[in-house]
Scaffold this active site. Structure first.
Site, short mmCIF file in Angstrom:
data_model
loop_
_atom_site.label_atom_id
_atom_site.label_comp_id
_atom_site.label_asym_id
_atom_site.label_seq_id
_atom_site.Cartn_x
_atom_site.Cartn_y
_atom_site.Cartn_z
N LYS A 83 112.32 -45.28 41.01
CA LYS A 83 112.61 -43.89 40.65
C LYS A 83 113.06 -43.83 39.20
CE LYS A 83 114.51 -40.47 43.76
NZ LYS A 83 115.63 -40.11 44.63
O1 G3P Z 1 117.17 -37.87 46.51
C1 G3P Z 1 117.23 -36.78 45.66
C2 G3P Z 1 117.52 -35.44 46.28
O2 G3P Z 1 116.92 -35.28 47.51
C3 G3P Z 1 118.94 -35.01 46.19
O3 G3P Z 1 119.27 -33.92 47.01
O4 G3P Z 1 120.91 -32.44 48.12
O5 G3P Z 1 121.68 -34.00 46.32
O6 G3P Z 1 120.30 -32.00 45.77
P1 G3P Z 1 120.61 -33.06 46.78
#
Ligand code: G3P
Length: 215
Positions: A83
């Site tokens: 990533k």
């Molecule tokens: O893995 C990245 C992403 O899915 C993060 O989600 O909920 O922290 O905005 P969030």
């Protein structure tokens, strides 16, 4: 539509494997921090129990460091996807790595133009963070839909990995928009097949089945 789990928690991953529907896993430093274990160790553990692609995030900055770190991470397991953040350095690193056959998930994507550049750099996945776009008072699903359409317009091969999913409605919309993948917190994953009318209907059928004569 592939379904990934957005977690670094092994219990959650094992439960999803038990249900029989998990195509991959995404992680990020915040998710791994919660686990109190090294990034490398946790990614290797996940890669051993899940067949599909497992995203592991680079933490360095600058093109050369990102390339070097990605090469190291890509050797942790055969199914690791590196990533890399959506920056100019990240794009340059992605361009080099994709030519070398290292799969890159470009993360922290919030716009169509960012996704366009990720595809031109040869990213394997692009991760639009739809929940965080919504949090800004903007429309994450509109951005997602525009990215899917843009990729169709130009036949880009980069797969759209819907990230920052907050609820079942996001999943329904990602399916209908035609995104390739959704990555979900386990709390959302479990809700995907829950429906009160299924529970109610099952209860009625079970009760009625007890009243059917045996012969
Ligand atoms: O893995 C990245 C992403 O899915 C993060 O989600 O909920 O922290 O905005 P969030």
């Amino acid at each position: 539509m592939k379904i990934f789990l957005d977690t670094a928690n092994l219990d959650e991953i094992r439960k999803a494997i038990g249900y029989g529907f998990i195509d991959g896993v995404t992680t990020n430093p915040s998710l791994v921090k919660k686990e109190g274990i090294s990034y490398e160790r946790r990614i290797k553990e996940i890669c051993e129990i899940v067949e599909g692609p497992i995203s592991a995030e680079c933490i360095t900055e600058g093109t050369d460091d990102l390339i070097q770190e990605s090469r190291v991470i890509s050797k942790w397991a055969r199914n690791v996807v590196v990533k890399i953040p959506m920056t100019w350095s990240g794009l340059k690193a992605t361009k080099v790595l994709s030519v070398d056959g290292i799969k890159v998930n470009m993360t922290l994507c919030f716009s169509v133009t960012q996704a366009l550049f990720a595809a031109k750099a040869g990213a394997f996945f692009i991760s639009p963070f739809i929940g965080r776009i919504d949090d800004m008072g903007e429309n994450g699903l509109k951005v997602l839909s525009d990215i899917v359409q843009t990729y169709k317009n130009y036949s880009f091969k980069t797969q759209v990995l819907t990230a920052s999913v907050r609820h079942v409605g996001h999943v329904i919309d990602a399916c209908t928009i035609g995104a390739d993948i959704v990555t979900l917190p386990f709390s959302v994953y479990e809700k995907l097949i829950s429906h009160p009318l299924t529970d109610k209907g099952l209860e009625i059928f079970r009760n009625d089945s007890l009243k059917i004569p045996k012969k």
